[in-house]
Scaffold this motif. Sequence first.
Motif, PDB file in Angstrom:
ATOM      1  N   THR A 185      42.069  39.772  31.441  1.00 58.68           N
ATOM      2  CA  THR A 185      43.019  38.683  31.680  1.00 58.68           C
ATOM      3  C   THR A 185      43.141  38.395  33.166  1.00 58.68           C
ATOM      4  O   THR A 185      43.797  37.437  33.558  1.00 58.68           O
ATOM      5  CB  THR A 185      44.420  39.024  31.134  1.00 58.68           C
ATOM      6  OG1 THR A 185      44.848  40.251  31.730  1.00 58.68           O
ATOM      7  CG2 THR A 185      44.415  39.171  29.626  1.00 58.68           C
ATOM      8  N   ARG A 186      42.537  39.222  34.007  1.00 63.25           N
ATOM      9  CA  ARG A 186      42.605  38.962  35.443  1.00 63.25           C
ATOM     10  C   ARG A 186      41.378  39.507  36.161  1.00 63.25           C
ATOM     11  O   ARG A 186      40.660  40.357  35.633  1.00 63.25           O
ATOM     12  CB  ARG A 186      43.881  39.565  36.021  1.00 63.25           C
ATOM     13  CG  ARG A 186      43.931  41.072  35.863  1.00 63.25           C
ATOM     14  CD  ARG A 186      45.240  41.628  36.321  1.00 63.25           C
ATOM     15  NE  ARG A 186      46.283  41.246  35.389  1.00 63.25           N
ATOM     16  CZ  ARG A 186      47.554  41.546  35.533  1.00 63.25           C
ATOM     17  NH1 ARG A 186      47.951  42.177  36.608  1.00 63.25           N
ATOM     18  NH2 ARG A 186      48.444  41.219  34.621  1.00 63.25           N
ATOM     19  N   VAL A 187      41.192  39.021  37.383  1.00 64.29           N
ATOM     20  CA  VAL A 187      39.996  39.358  38.156  1.00 64.29           C
ATOM     21  C   VAL A 187      39.854  40.866  38.352  1.00 64.29           C
ATOM     22  O   VAL A 187      38.751  41.410  38.259  1.00 64.29           O
ATOM     23  CB  VAL A 187      40.045  38.642  39.528  1.00 64.29           C
ATOM     24  CG1 VAL A 187      38.910  39.116  40.420  1.00 64.29           C
ATOM     25  CG2 VAL A 187      39.962  37.139  39.337  1.00 64.29           C
ATOM     26  N   SER A 188      40.977  41.547  38.583  1.00 61.06           N
ATOM     27  CA  SER A 188      40.900  42.980  38.877  1.00 61.06           C
ATOM     28  C   SER A 188      40.367  43.795  37.696  1.00 61.06           C
ATOM     29  O   SER A 188      39.955  44.930  37.864  1.00 61.06           O
ATOM     30  CB  SER A 188      42.280  43.502  39.295  1.00 61.06           C
ATOM     31  OG  SER A 188      43.194  43.283  38.245  1.00 61.06           O
ATOM     32  N   GLN A 189      40.377  43.196  36.488  1.00 57.97           N
ATOM     33  CA  GLN A 189      39.908  43.936  35.306  1.00 57.97           C
ATOM     34  C   GLN A 189      38.507  43.524  34.864  1.00 57.97           C
ATOM     35  O   GLN A 189      38.019  43.993  33.840  1.00 57.97           O
ATOM     36  CB  GLN A 189      40.838  43.645  34.119  1.00 57.97           C
ATOM     37  CG  GLN A 189      42.284  43.950  34.359  1.00 57.97           C
ATOM     38  CD  GLN A 189      43.165  43.295  33.285  1.00 57.97           C
ATOM     39  OE1 GLN A 189      42.803  42.259  32.735  1.00 57.97           O
ATOM     40  NE2 GLN A 189      44.304  43.901  33.006  1.00 57.97           N
ATOM     41  N   LYS A 190      37.870  42.643  35.610  1.00 59.05           N
ATOM     42  CA  LYS A 190      36.579  42.151  35.114  1.00 59.05           C
ATOM     43  C   LYS A 190      35.492  43.213  35.277  1.00 59.05           C
ATOM     44  O   LYS A 190      35.693  44.202  35.988  1.00 59.05           O
ATOM     45  CB  LYS A 190      36.209  40.853  35.823  1.00 59.05           C
ATOM     46  CG  LYS A 190      35.764  41.010  37.253  1.00 59.05           C
ATOM     47  CD  LYS A 190      35.350  39.648  37.783  1.00 59.05           C
ATOM     48  CE  LYS A 190      34.727  39.802  39.162  1.00 59.05           C
ATOM     49  NZ  LYS A 190      34.143  38.584  39.663  1.00 59.05           N
TER      50      LYS A 190
END
Length: 195
Positions: free
Chosen positions: A13-18
Amino acid sequence: MTIDEAQFAGSCTRVSQKPSRKLPEFAFIGRSNVGKSSLINMLCGNRKLAKTSQTPGKTKLINHFLINDSWYLVDLPGYGFAKISKQGREELRKMINDYIANSEEMVLLFVLIDCRHDITRIDRDFLAGLGENGIPFAIIFTKCDKLGPNALKAQLERNREILSEQWEELPPMFTSSAETGAGKDEILDYIRKYI
Ligand code: GTP
Ligand code: MG
């Protein structure tokens, strides 16, 4: 270019988790039900890769697909979906905008528009936001199997006129069909130029 290998690489759901591998990303966005997931499946030659549905709002997460072990196709949730709560819609909007603004590996965004319809206010506002933030994009008119050649030509011309009111220079434009495979070579060749 051909896609020899495509595999699901994760949802976020966010860049930090990609996915942690830093590879070029090409993302697909557009109104719910426009055919983003179907187009990704068509490009990859795998109907089961991205989940598709007749019910709008199927994709609520950001999904990465690793292609040829060297770049990502990114399936973004649809925007402007009326049948979810205002709060839900706002959360999705934020998720999409944060991702687009902050993913450093994002090379290009394909904005999908149903070829049967006039570009809507929601699409135009979204495109305007991309322009303001200097985000490179191309447009893909989807589901072109649903119109005959003359009707398709007329509707494309109409949409070109609508876009001309907003843009001095028109973005690159493609037509596609997940049913017939139309547009596959053109879209993949266009991506190839960036990687
Ligand atoms: P969300 O994830 O809900 O935002 O939708 P989406 O944009 O991913 O759309 P999806 O690929 O799930 O397709 C929505 C519906 O349109 C499905 O019933 C598809 O079978 C149909 N569809 C998608 N692309 C095409 C196409 O090129 N031609 C035709 N005839 N139908 C299509
Ligand atoms: Mg989808």
